[in-house]
Design a protein around this motif. Structure first.
Motif, PDB file in Angstrom:
ATOM      1  N   GLU A  40      24.720  26.958  68.257  1.00 10.34           N
ATOM      2  CA  GLU A  40      25.987  26.320  67.908  1.00 10.34           C
ATOM      3  C   GLU A  40      27.151  26.902  68.721  1.00 10.34           C
ATOM      4  N   LEU A  41      27.119  28.188  68.986  1.00 10.80           N
ATOM      5  CA  LEU A  41      28.172  28.804  69.804  1.00 10.80           C
ATOM      6  C   LEU A  41      28.104  28.279  71.231  1.00 10.80           C
ATOM      7  N   MET A  45      31.172  26.317  72.881  1.00 10.77           N
ATOM      8  CA  MET A  45      31.832  26.843  74.078  1.00 10.77           C
ATOM      9  C   MET A  45      31.689  25.881  75.255  1.00 10.77           C
ATOM     10  N   ASN A  46      30.542  25.226  75.376  1.00 10.40           N
ATOM     11  CA  ASN A  46      30.383  24.188  76.400  1.00 10.40           C
ATOM     12  C   ASN A  46      31.424  23.086  76.208  1.00 10.40           C
ATOM     13  N   LEU A  47      31.591  22.645  74.967  1.00 10.95           N
ATOM     14  CA  LEU A  47      32.559  21.591  74.666  1.00 10.95           C
ATOM     15  C   LEU A  47      33.985  22.044  74.956  1.00 10.95           C
ATOM     16  N   ALA A  48      34.312  23.258  74.553  1.00  9.42           N
ATOM     17  CA  ALA A  48      35.666  23.783  74.793  1.00  9.42           C
ATOM     18  C   ALA A  48      35.972  23.845  76.293  1.00  9.42           C
ATOM     19  N   MET A 162      28.777  30.578  62.989  1.00  9.99           N
ATOM     20  CA  MET A 162      28.154  30.960  64.255  1.00  9.99           C
ATOM     21  C   MET A 162      27.177  32.118  64.032  1.00  9.99           C
ATOM     22  N   ALA A 163      27.576  33.068  63.200  1.00  7.93           N
ATOM     23  CA  ALA A 163      26.680  34.184  62.881  1.00  7.93           C
ATOM     24  C   ALA A 163      25.417  33.664  62.195  1.00  7.93           C
ATOM     25  N   VAL A 164      25.581  32.721  61.286  1.00  6.11           N
ATOM     26  CA  VAL A 164      24.425  32.117  60.611  1.00  6.11           C
ATOM     27  C   VAL A 164      23.551  31.386  61.624  1.00  6.11           C
ATOM     28  N   SER A 165      24.165  30.652  62.546  1.00  6.47           N
ATOM     29  CA  SER A 165      23.416  29.925  63.583  1.00  6.47           C
ATOM     30  C   SER A 165      22.558  30.884  64.399  1.00  6.47           C
ATOM     31  N   TYR A 166      23.129  32.020  64.751  1.00  6.86           N
ATOM     32  CA  TYR A 166      22.373  33.020  65.513  1.00  6.86           C
ATOM     33  C   TYR A 166      21.192  33.538  64.703  1.00  6.86           C
TER      34      TYR A 166
END
Length: 190
Positions: A40-41, A45-48, A162-166
C-alpha cells in the motif's frame, strides 16, 4: 523486495535522494525496503509522484523540529536521520513505514489545507474591516483548526494502515492482531 513496481516518477525521487551527500548506502536500502515491502505504501508513493505531489525525499535539517514532515510548497517528505537506521530492529522499520505513510498522506490533503488557509485569511480580513467595535475571530479560527485536525487524523490513520499493510505482506498466513501491531510498531518520542 519488488523494486520492479516502482514507477519512473518515484524512481526519480528515490535516485535524487540516493545522491544526497552523506547518505549511507544502508540508509537508502532501508528506505527502499520499507517502500517496496509495503504494497500500500508503494502504491501510494507511486501515485503521489505521478500526481506531482511528491518531488523529493530529504533529511530534516538540524533547525527543523519533529521526526518527519511534509512540505506542500516543496512537495518534499522530510525524514529524521534516525528513521533510516534500523540496526536490525523490525520495530524501527515498521515505525519508518508508518511515518512515511503519515507524511505522504499530507500530500493528498494539500488542496484542502490550502483552501482552508485562504478561507481563514478572507474571513479574518472581512471581520477586521467590518467596523465592529469588538471582533470575534473564534468561528473562523475554529473552522481552520478543524481542517488541521482532519489532516492529522487522516495522516495518523494512513500511517497505521501502512504499518498493517507491511505486516500483512510480511506474513500473509498470520492474522494481524492489535497485539501484533502494537509489539511491532515502535513510536519514538518527538
Amino acid at each position: 523486495m519488488n523494486a520492479a513496481n516502482i514507477s519512473p516518477q518515484l524512481q526519480q525521487v528515490l535516485n535524487a535522494f540516493q545522491a544526497t551527500p552523506g547518505l549511507a548506502p544502508v540508509q537508502y536500502q532501508n528506505l527502499l525496503a520499507a517502500i517496496t515491502e509495503t504494497p500500500e505504501l508503494l502504491q501510494t508513493m507511486n501515485l503521489a509522484a505521478a500526481q506531482d505531489r511528491l518531488r523529493h525525499i530529504a533529511f530534516l535539517s538540524p533547525r527543523q523540529s519533529g521526526s518527519a514532515a511534509y512540505s506542500s510548497n516543496e512537495k518534499t517528505v522530510y525524514l529524521g536521520d534516525s528513521h533510516l537506521h534500523f540496526l536490525g530492529r523490525e520495530t524501527r522499520k515498521v515505525e519508518m513505514i508508518g511515518t512515511l505513510g503519515h507524511e505522504i498522506q499530507h500530500a493528498f490533503f494539500r488542496e484542502t489545507a490550502e483552501t482552508a488557509q485562504v478561507t481563514l485569511h478572507n474571513e479574518v480580513r472581512a471581520l477586521s474591516t467590518s467596523g465592529q467595535p469588538a471582533i470575534d475571530y473564534t468561528a473562523a479560527a475554529l473552522k481552520y483548526q478543524q481542517v488541521g485536525r482532519m489532516d492529522e487524523s487522516q495522516a495518523a490513520m494512513t500511517g497505521w494502515n501502512m504499518a498493517v499493510s507491511y505486516l500483512q505482506a510480511k506474513d500473509p498466513n498470520s492474522p494481524v492482531t492489535l497485539e501484533k501491531i502494537y509489539t511491532n510498531y515502535e513510536r519514538s518520542a518527538g
